[in-house]
Design an enzyme around this catalytic site. Sequence first.
Site, PDB file in Angstrom:
ATOM      1  N   ASP A   1       0.863  -1.193   0.000  1.00 50.56           N
ATOM      2  CA  ASP A   1       0.000   0.000   0.000  1.00 50.56           C
ATOM      3  C   ASP A   1       0.896   1.238   0.000  1.00 50.56           C
ATOM      4  O   ASP A   1       2.113   1.151   0.166  1.00 50.56           O
ATOM      5  CB  ASP A   1      -0.978  -0.002   1.186  1.00 50.56           C
ATOM      6  CG  ASP A   1      -0.276  -0.142   2.528  1.00 50.56           C
ATOM      7  OD1 ASP A   1       0.825   0.414   2.688  1.00 50.56           O
ATOM      8  OD2 ASP A   1      -0.822  -0.825   3.418  1.00 50.56           O
TER       9      ASP A   1
ATOM     10  N   LYS B   1      -4.424   1.080  -4.166  1.00 51.82           N
ATOM     11  CA  LYS B   1      -5.826   0.665  -4.110  1.00 51.82           C
ATOM     12  C   LYS B   1      -6.701   1.873  -3.859  1.00 51.82           C
ATOM     13  O   LYS B   1      -6.344   2.792  -3.126  1.00 51.82           O
ATOM     14  CB  LYS B   1      -6.040  -0.392  -3.019  1.00 51.82           C
ATOM     15  CG  LYS B   1      -5.665   0.034  -1.621  1.00 51.82           C
ATOM     16  CD  LYS B   1      -5.875  -1.104  -0.648  1.00 51.82           C
ATOM     17  CE  LYS B   1      -5.509  -0.678   0.771  1.00 51.82           C
ATOM     18  NZ  LYS B   1      -5.668  -1.751   1.747  1.00 51.82           N
TER      19      LYS B   1
ATOM     20  N   ARG C   1     -11.047   3.188  -3.629  1.00 54.38           N
ATOM     21  CA  ARG C   1     -12.471   2.859  -3.593  1.00 54.38           C
ATOM     22  C   ARG C   1     -13.203   3.965  -4.356  1.00 54.38           C
ATOM     23  O   ARG C   1     -13.259   5.107  -3.905  1.00 54.38           O
ATOM     24  CB  ARG C   1     -12.959   2.783  -2.144  1.00 54.38           C
ATOM     25  CG  ARG C   1     -14.352   2.194  -1.992  1.00 54.38           C
ATOM     26  CD  ARG C   1     -14.767   2.139  -0.530  1.00 54.38           C
ATOM     27  NE  ARG C   1     -13.966   1.194   0.244  1.00 54.38           N
ATOM     28  CZ  ARG C   1     -14.231  -0.103   0.325  1.00 54.38           C
ATOM     29  NH1 ARG C   1     -15.262  -0.611  -0.341  1.00 54.38           N
ATOM     30  NH2 ARG C   1     -13.481  -0.880   1.043  1.00 54.38           N
TER      31      ARG C   1
END
Length: 325
Positions: A174, A197, A199
């Site tokens: 991450d 990553k 969302r």
Amino acid sequence: MITHGKEIKIFAGNSNRELAEEIAKKLNKKLGDAEIGRFSDGEISVKINETVRGADVFVVQSTCHPVNENLMELLIMIDAFKRASAGRITAVIPYYGYARQDRKARARDPITAKLVANLITSAGADRVLTMDLHAPQIQGFFDIPLDHLIGVPILARYFLENVELENAVVVSPDLGSVTRARNFATKLDLPLAIVDKRRPKANVAEIMNIIGDVKDKTAIMVDDMIDTAGTIVAAAQALMDYGAKEIYACCTHPVLSGPAVERIQNSPIKELIVLNTIPLPPEKRIDKIKVLSVADLFAEAINRIYEDVAISTLFDEYISTKPNR
């Protein structure tokens, strides 16, 4: 080894006694005679069965699960040594619990990592020796000296000696672990990739993107700790989706709570390398997980603290001689 009149004495709480015994053995010492038990109502009982007056006392205790029990053991032991006139007390905390509560992420959040630092200082510790704090700024939470060891040299040496690195890449699972991964990549002389990553909106699954080239490569993910393993397993799957040949993962602190071990077992990760800052019970010792010891590093650091010798050079010396590949 001894340059002055005080003697090193190593004591252990109940959290990681096996590591404490290993450290003591490296220093040609026996663990100090202490009994840490419980009264019938659950209160912690500490009994020191040997003199510590004027000694350099090192108390080895990871504040891992059960965190509050192990933290209280540490505080009460420090208080006992202080009242027994120990010359200097060093809290050796291979894994520092509550380190993830290092800032106010929301209104009215506590900063528990600072509270724990205050408690350790108030109990009577003269200095702290720890490894891979989740947030490096926690070093500044202490008003006493803190020596901060890093696990990267131990992990890097393992990969240099045991894994073919001709076509490998180090991967940060991450964005928060990029600095650590970059340092690791430098030790191994490998390129760096990052799992990004995001969302797109609430209640919509995260989209994984890979920054860097992982196609047909051996990917080595590195992090400071793995807790429920959700992030590392999702990152491993994303790397496979982007064409990675095989995947290794490594971390300093194997918290491995909840479904972590099952997730790792069922993941594309070929091998997970961890350090023994936190003891792994038998049910978590699956074939995929390999444990390396930090005893050598902690023993050398303890000796240097006792001798008043610099610890900062220890990291370079530990991996200065790279094996042939």
